[in-house]
Design an enzyme around this catalytic site. Structure first.
Site, PDB file in Angstrom:
ATOM      1  N   ASP A  66       7.072  -3.368   3.008  1.00 29.41           N
ATOM      2  CA  ASP A  66       5.913  -3.694   2.185  1.00 29.41           C
ATOM      3  C   ASP A  66       6.154  -3.153   0.778  1.00 29.41           C
ATOM      4  O   ASP A  66       7.132  -2.433   0.544  1.00 29.41           O
ATOM      5  CB  ASP A  66       4.610  -3.155   2.783  1.00 29.41           C
ATOM      6  CG  ASP A  66       4.625  -1.666   3.089  1.00 29.41           C
ATOM      7  OD1 ASP A  66       5.618  -0.992   2.763  1.00 29.41           O
ATOM      8  OD2 ASP A  66       3.641  -1.168   3.662  1.00 29.41           O
ATOM      9  N   TYR A  68       6.117  -1.063  -2.784  1.00 29.55           N
ATOM     10  CA  TYR A  68       5.966   0.350  -3.126  1.00 29.55           C
ATOM     11  C   TYR A  68       4.489   0.645  -3.359  1.00 29.55           C
ATOM     12  O   TYR A  68       3.748  -0.184  -3.900  1.00 29.55           O
ATOM     13  CB  TYR A  68       6.753   0.679  -4.387  1.00 29.55           C
ATOM     14  CG  TYR A  68       8.256   0.542  -4.247  1.00 29.55           C
ATOM     15  CD1 TYR A  68       8.967   1.314  -3.323  1.00 29.55           C
ATOM     16  CD2 TYR A  68       8.972  -0.344  -5.050  1.00 29.55           C
ATOM     17  CE1 TYR A  68      10.342   1.202  -3.214  1.00 29.55           C
ATOM     18  CE2 TYR A  68      10.350  -0.455  -4.946  1.00 29.55           C
ATOM     19  CZ  TYR A  68      11.033   0.314  -4.015  1.00 29.55           C
ATOM     20  OH  TYR A  68      12.388   0.195  -3.894  1.00 29.55           O
ATOM     21  N   PHE A  79      11.940  -4.030  -2.929  1.00 30.79           N
ATOM     22  CA  PHE A  79      12.840  -2.973  -3.399  1.00 30.79           C
ATOM     23  C   PHE A  79      12.925  -2.847  -4.920  1.00 30.79           C
ATOM     24  O   PHE A  79      13.568  -1.928  -5.426  1.00 30.79           O
ATOM     25  CB  PHE A  79      14.253  -3.146  -2.822  1.00 30.79           C
ATOM     26  CG  PHE A  79      14.310  -3.048  -1.325  1.00 30.79           C
ATOM     27  CD1 PHE A  79      14.223  -1.821  -0.688  1.00 30.79           C
ATOM     28  CD2 PHE A  79      14.406  -4.189  -0.539  1.00 30.79           C
ATOM     29  CE1 PHE A  79      14.245  -1.716   0.696  1.00 30.79           C
ATOM     30  CE2 PHE A  79      14.433  -4.102   0.852  1.00 30.79           C
ATOM     31  CZ  PHE A  79      14.357  -2.872   1.469  1.00 30.79           C
ATOM     32  N   HIS A 191      17.335   0.825   7.535  1.00 30.39           N
ATOM     33  CA  HIS A 191      16.703   0.773   6.222  1.00 30.39           C
ATOM     34  C   HIS A 191      17.461   1.680   5.243  1.00 30.39           C
ATOM     35  O   HIS A 191      18.002   2.717   5.643  1.00 30.39           O
ATOM     36  CB  HIS A 191      15.243   1.234   6.354  1.00 30.39           C
ATOM     37  CG  HIS A 191      14.391   0.906   5.188  1.00 30.39           C
ATOM     38  ND1 HIS A 191      14.337   1.693   4.055  1.00 30.39           N
ATOM     39  CD2 HIS A 191      13.536  -0.125   4.962  1.00 30.39           C
ATOM     40  CE1 HIS A 191      13.491   1.161   3.191  1.00 30.39           C
ATOM     41  NE2 HIS A 191      12.992   0.060   3.712  1.00 30.39           N
TER      42      HIS A 191
END
Length: 226
Positions: A66, A68, A79, A191
């Site tokens: 999701d 930031y 990202f 991740h």
């Protein structure tokens, strides 16, 4: 949901946006905002990934969890943060792997717009989040919309690469139909978060693997410079 759907994605998304689930999502988001809860990214930028990367231009899909959840960070691309915003730890690790994989020196900023403009769909599983509360909008309805995005890419005849970083992103594997899966490449790894990057993200070579596949299929390599 008030953000307009870019033209190239409408055929794929109109059916799900007309569903009760999507309408409930829109109503819930409006109620949260009316209650004064800060939600990131702001309206008008929540479908930016789709606006910058038309469906027929997608070569690679990079999936995150999701947006930031800090002020000024989320910009509608997974990202990515705007220039001038401190680069988050996960993105720093992505840049480390990029340098190790392709020899591209880490840039001084975290804006991945150039990737999006070159055919890299930077998508999260949920496209909004409440300030300071990671994962707070999971299960609210975004998943149906982002599932439809992944299915639309998978349904195209052109081979594409799906890069799934982390458990949330890897739930999207199920949206790639078995009949379509053989013509695409799926790269799944932990991740890039500092909590998990050393468990298999570092050394996974996603960028070179994606380019080798795209070149083999005649689609051309992605320029991963930022």
């Amino acid at each position: 949901m008030s953000d307009p759907v870019p033209a190239s994605w409408r055929a794929a998304l109109d059916p799900v946006l007309a569903s009760g689930e999507a309408r409930r999502l829109g109503g819930w988001l409006s109620a949260e905002e009316a209650a004064g809860k800060p939600i990131y990214p702001p309206r008008g930028t929540r479908l930016r990934a789709l606006a910058l990367t038309p469906l027929d231009a997608v070569k690679v899909v990079i999936l995150g969890q999701d947006p930031y959840h800090g002020p000024g960070q989320a910009m509608g691309l997974s990202f990515s943060v705007p220039e001038g915003v401190k680069i988050p730890p996960s993105l720093r690790n992505i840049y480390k792997e990029l340098e190790s994989d392709l020899g591209i020196a880490p840039p001084s900023h975290g804006d991945l717009t150039r990737w999006a403009e070159r055919g890299v769909l930077l998508l999260n599983t949920s496209l909004t989040v409440e300030a300071g509360r990671a994962g707070s909008h999971a299960g609210k309805g975004w998943e149906a919309i982002t599932d439809a995005c992944v299915r639309a890419v998978a349904a195209r005849a052109e081979p594409s690469v799906f890069i799934l970083w982390g458990a949330h992103a890897q739930t999207k594997r199920k949206t790639i139909p078995e009949i379509a899966a053989p013509r695409h490449l799926v790269i799944a790894s932990p991740h890039p978060s500092p909590l998990s990057a050393r468990r298999g993200f570092f050394g996974s070579h996603p960028f070179s693997r994606a380019n080798a596949f795209l070149e083999e299929k005649g689609r051309g390599a992605v320029d991963w410079r930022v």
